[in-house]
Design a protein around this motif. Structure first.
Motif, mmCIF file in Angstrom:
data_model
loop_
_atom_site.group_PDB
_atom_site.id
_atom_site.type_symbol
_atom_site.label_atom_id
_atom_site.label_comp_id
_atom_site.label_asym_id
_atom_site.label_seq_id
_atom_site.Cartn_x
_atom_site.Cartn_y
_atom_site.Cartn_z
ATOM 1 N N GLY A 203 0.816 -1.212 0.000
ATOM 2 C CA GLY A 203 0.000 0.000 0.000
ATOM 3 C C GLY A 203 0.846 1.257 0.000
ATOM 4 N N SER A 204 1.926 1.246 0.769
ATOM 5 C CA SER A 204 2.800 2.415 0.845
ATOM 6 C C SER A 204 3.557 2.643 -0.463
ATOM 7 N N SER A 205 3.666 1.607 -1.282
ATOM 8 C CA SER A 205 4.340 1.722 -2.574
ATOM 9 C C SER A 205 3.358 2.054 -3.692
ATOM 10 N N GLY A 206 2.111 2.312 -3.335
ATOM 11 C CA GLY A 206 1.103 2.664 -4.336
ATOM 12 C C GLY A 206 0.540 1.477 -5.075
ATOM 13 N N ILE A 207 0.682 0.284 -4.528
ATOM 14 C CA ILE A 207 0.177 -0.942 -5.159
ATOM 15 C C ILE A 207 -1.111 -1.363 -4.463
ATOM 16 N N ASP A 208 -2.191 -1.421 -5.191
ATOM 17 C CA ASP A 208 -3.498 -1.786 -4.636
ATOM 18 C C ASP A 208 -3.637 -3.310 -4.652
ATOM 19 N N ALA A 413 11.442 -8.484 12.123
ATOM 20 C CA ALA A 413 12.444 -7.446 11.851
ATOM 21 C C ALA A 413 13.016 -7.606 10.448
ATOM 22 N N LYS A 414 13.348 -8.848 10.067
ATOM 23 C CA LYS A 414 13.886 -9.088 8.721
ATOM 24 C C LYS A 414 12.849 -8.759 7.654
ATOM 25 N N TRP A 415 11.617 -9.166 7.877
ATOM 26 C CA TRP A 415 10.571 -8.953 6.876
ATOM 27 C C TRP A 415 10.224 -7.465 6.765
ATOM 28 N N THR A 416 10.279 -6.744 7.876
ATOM 29 C CA THR A 416 10.046 -5.297 7.840
ATOM 30 C C THR A 416 11.102 -4.604 6.986
ATOM 31 N N LEU A 417 12.315 -5.126 7.006
ATOM 32 C CA LEU A 417 13.393 -4.564 6.202
ATOM 33 C C LEU A 417 13.315 -5.022 4.743
ATOM 34 N N LEU A 418 13.073 -6.310 4.518
ATOM 35 C CA LEU A 418 13.158 -6.868 3.169
ATOM 36 C C LEU A 418 11.876 -6.695 2.353
ATOM 37 N N SER A 419 10.721 -6.719 3.002
ATOM 38 C CA SER A 419 9.466 -6.613 2.253
ATOM 39 C C SER A 419 9.341 -5.322 1.448
ATOM 40 N N PRO A 420 9.702 -4.146 1.991
ATOM 41 C CA PRO A 420 9.597 -2.924 1.187
ATOM 42 C C PRO A 420 10.490 -2.936 -0.051
ATOM 43 N N ILE A 421 11.549 -3.752 -0.024
ATOM 44 C CA ILE A 421 12.446 -3.832 -1.170
ATOM 45 C C ILE A 421 11.935 -4.842 -2.190
ATOM 46 N N PHE A 422 11.596 -6.054 -1.705
ATOM 47 C CA PHE A 422 11.332 -7.149 -2.627
ATOM 48 C C PHE A 422 9.866 -7.328 -3.017
ATOM 49 N N SER A 423 8.928 -7.061 -2.110
ATOM 50 C CA SER A 423 7.516 -7.242 -2.479
ATOM 51 C C SER A 423 7.121 -6.354 -3.663
ATOM 52 N N PRO A 424 7.410 -5.048 -3.647
ATOM 53 C CA PRO A 424 7.085 -4.214 -4.815
ATOM 54 C C PRO A 424 7.936 -4.564 -6.043
ATOM 55 N N MET A 425 9.225 -4.856 -5.814
ATOM 56 C CA MET A 425 10.109 -5.168 -6.926
ATOM 57 C C MET A 425 9.645 -6.421 -7.667
ATOM 58 N N PHE A 426 9.341 -7.473 -6.917
ATOM 59 C CA PHE A 426 8.874 -8.711 -7.545
ATOM 60 C C PHE A 426 7.491 -8.522 -8.173
ATOM 61 N N TYR A 427 6.657 -7.702 -7.521
ATOM 62 C CA TYR A 427 5.314 -7.437 -8.070
ATOM 63 C C TYR A 427 5.419 -6.817 -9.463
ATOM 64 N N GLU A 428 6.351 -5.900 -9.632
ATOM 65 C CA GLU A 428 6.494 -5.196 -10.907
ATOM 66 C C GLU A 428 6.952 -6.120 -12.031
ATOM 67 N N ILE A 429 7.589 -7.234 -11.715
ATOM 68 C CA ILE A 429 8.006 -8.170 -12.768
ATOM 69 C C ILE A 429 7.091 -9.400 -12.820
ATOM 70 N N GLY A 430 5.911 -9.300 -12.195
ATOM 71 C CA GLY A 430 4.885 -10.326 -12.360
ATOM 72 C C GLY A 430 4.848 -11.421 -11.324
ATOM 73 N N ILE A 431 5.638 -11.309 -10.245
ATOM 74 C CA ILE A 431 5.614 -12.316 -9.182
ATOM 75 C C ILE A 431 4.655 -11.852 -8.095
#
Length: 513
Positions: A203-208, A413-431
């Motif tokens: 949501g914070s990355s603008g992904i609905d 703690a790890k997921w709070t750090l890694l999710s903002p990087i990888f969840s939007p990034m992977f979403y943009e390439i179709g994962i």
């Protein structure tokens, strides 16, 4: 085969080398002191070099800069001295272990656990014993960390009562509880927490996009059965044969149960069932006492009770049947006898308390200096730079996170750090975010059992020394690295098969968008 020859055979190969090198290290307390000093020195060097990383914090909704913090300057030295007591008393596993062990201590001291094991083993096929311990460990994760203080020591007791090596039972329980932490047949508090962080990130990355708490349910069910089977095979075919015949001092009572003991078991079972009925009513009945309003969902929830409340419930779960059994068999005749059972269990935890003091300092120094966060962010940047896609990218993410897991034990703690990087990034390439979360959870679980920075590692060492005083960090790591490596490979293979077949990870949750 002579005991000397057997010992030589067990200490050959890579695992024998790991054990020998590990056991030549100083006492765990001294090792934690040395590592803490090393963290202090490295933190100062990194601070002098101005090491800094920036990442997007979904909870804050903005970029956050994290820089290395020295533990040798004015503020750092003040932190070392002023936080020592708080680091120790605030160390999460300390209260969990001691409260649970009070109840377990009563049940063990009165003889209830030993008698129960005898009765249980009379009806459980030997070939299912390892699988039962691993499965119980995996399922205990629905109650968060409870499995560490219940299933792990019980696994050792069950194996000892069956005439098998108790450390093999301890290892099987530890593997199920910790290396299989993300597998279960039912969604639990961990699922809700992980999904909540990911949804906030998206949501914070603008992904609905919104995941449900059952986002990984199908895959986690399959994982439960896979890890149970694999864990049992590892225990029976690799770990226990390598441990060889047990020569330690612990000897379970192998005499047949007397009529009085059988009556004690019956009375303990009656008390146990009454307690379960009462607890079920207070948790799930009309106007359930232990349910509280969850503002995030707008519904009544047990989440608050499943924290510290469950620990006291666990204390009563063991102590009340233990009291009933002890009174029946004559072990408990006065109130002093009841207290003696708890006191005895605390005597055995003295070594753990000493270890905890120094382990808590090391872990908190690591967190205060931001070294773990910096290492994780640099690893994430490296993964982005290698430009993989699809399944190879997800496998690379799993391997990277498994390495990071050795230095940052907290899943959130790890997921709070890694999710903002990888969840939007992977979403943009179709994962799909569900696939990103599954990949993270595989890695977050598999390497827990070989990291001395894991919160319960010191406690497992103490449990192990109960059965073999000569065992050490090398012994534990050389045993658990077998589970860790094979679990990780097996889980990746299952995930790869799931990916290639395009199976849903949960209800309505696909791997690819």
């Amino acid at each position: 085969m002579s005991r000397q020859k057997e010992s030589q055979d067990q200490n050959t190969g890579m695992l024998g080398w790991i054990e020998k090198i590990g056991n030549k290290l100083p006492h765990p307390v001294v090792l934690f002191i040395i590592l803490a000093i090393l963290v202090i020195i490295v933190s100062h060097i990194m601070a002098l070099l101005g090491v800094e990383v920036t990442y997007f914090d979904a909870t804050e909704g903005m970029d956050v800069s994290v820089h290395a913090v020295s533990l040798i300057n004015r503020e750092g030295i003040n932190y070392i001295f002023n936080s020592a007591v708080g680091n120790f008393t605030g160390f999460a596993p300390l209260g969990t272990v001691l409260v649970a062990m009070l109840g377990v201590g009563v049940a063990e001291w009165t003889g209830l656990i030993a008698a129960s094991m005898k009765k249980l083993l009379a009806n459980v096929p030997t070939f299912l014993l390892s699988a039962a311990v691993v499965f119980a460990g995996i399922m205990s994760n629905i109650a968060s960390d409870v499995g560490y203080v219940v299933i792990v020591p019980l696994g050792a007791m069950i194996f000892a009562a069956a005439g098998r090596h108790p450390i093999a039972g301890l290892a099987a329980g530890f593997a199920g509880v910790s290396a299989g932490f993300s597998a279960n047949l039912f969604p639990g508090p961990l699922d809700a927490m992980m999904v909540g962080i990911a949804n906030e990130t998206l949501g914070s990355s603008g992904i609905d996009y919104q995941m449900s708490v059952t986002a990984n349910w199908y895959f986690l069910i399959a994982s439960t059965f896979l890890l149970t089977i694999v864990g049992a095979i590892i225990t029976d075919r690799l770990v226990e044969p390598r441990l060889g015949e047990y020569h330690g001092s612990y000897r379970p009572n192998k005499e047949e149960l007397t009529e009085r003991e059988l009556t004690g078991l019956r009375n303990a079972l009656i008390v146990f069932l009454i307690y379960i009925v009462i607890m079920a009513f207070t948790m799930f009945g009309p106007n359930a006492l232990f349910q509280s309003f969850d503002e995030s969902t707008g519904a009544m929830s047990l989440d608050y009770f499943l924290g510290d409340g469950l620990l006291f419930a666990l204390f009563l779960l063991f102590s009340l049947p233990g009291l009933a059994y002890g009174v029946t068999v004559g072990k408990i005749k006065t109130s002093s006898d009841f207290v003696e059972g708890m006191t005895e269990s605390m005597r055995t935890m003295g070594g753990y308390i000493v270890l905890t003091f120094f382990a808590s300092q090391l872990i908190n120094y690591f967190n205060y200096s931001n070294m773990g966060m910096i290492m994780a962010k640099n690893g994430a940047d490296f993964l982005k730079s290698i430009q993989l896609t699809g399944l190879p990218l997800l496998i690379a993410f799993i391997l990277l996170t498994a390495i990071i897991n050795l230095f940052i034990g907290s899943a959130s703690a790890k997921w709070t750090l890694l999710s903002p990087i990888f969840s939007p990034m992977f979403y943009e390439i179709g994962i799909a975010p569900e696939a990103t979360l599954v990949a993270y959870r595989i890695a977050d679980s598999a390497t827990n059992i070989i990291s001395p920075l894991m919160s319960y590692f010191a406690m497992i060492l103490v449990f192990m020394k109960k059965y073999d005083r000569n065992s050490g960090i090398g012994t534990l790591i050389s045993i658990m690295i077998v589970y860790s490596g094979i679990f990780l490979v097996s889980w990746i293979l299952l995930f790869s098969l799931w990916f290639m077949l395009g199976l849903p990870l949960g209800p309505g949750a696909q791997i690819l968008l």
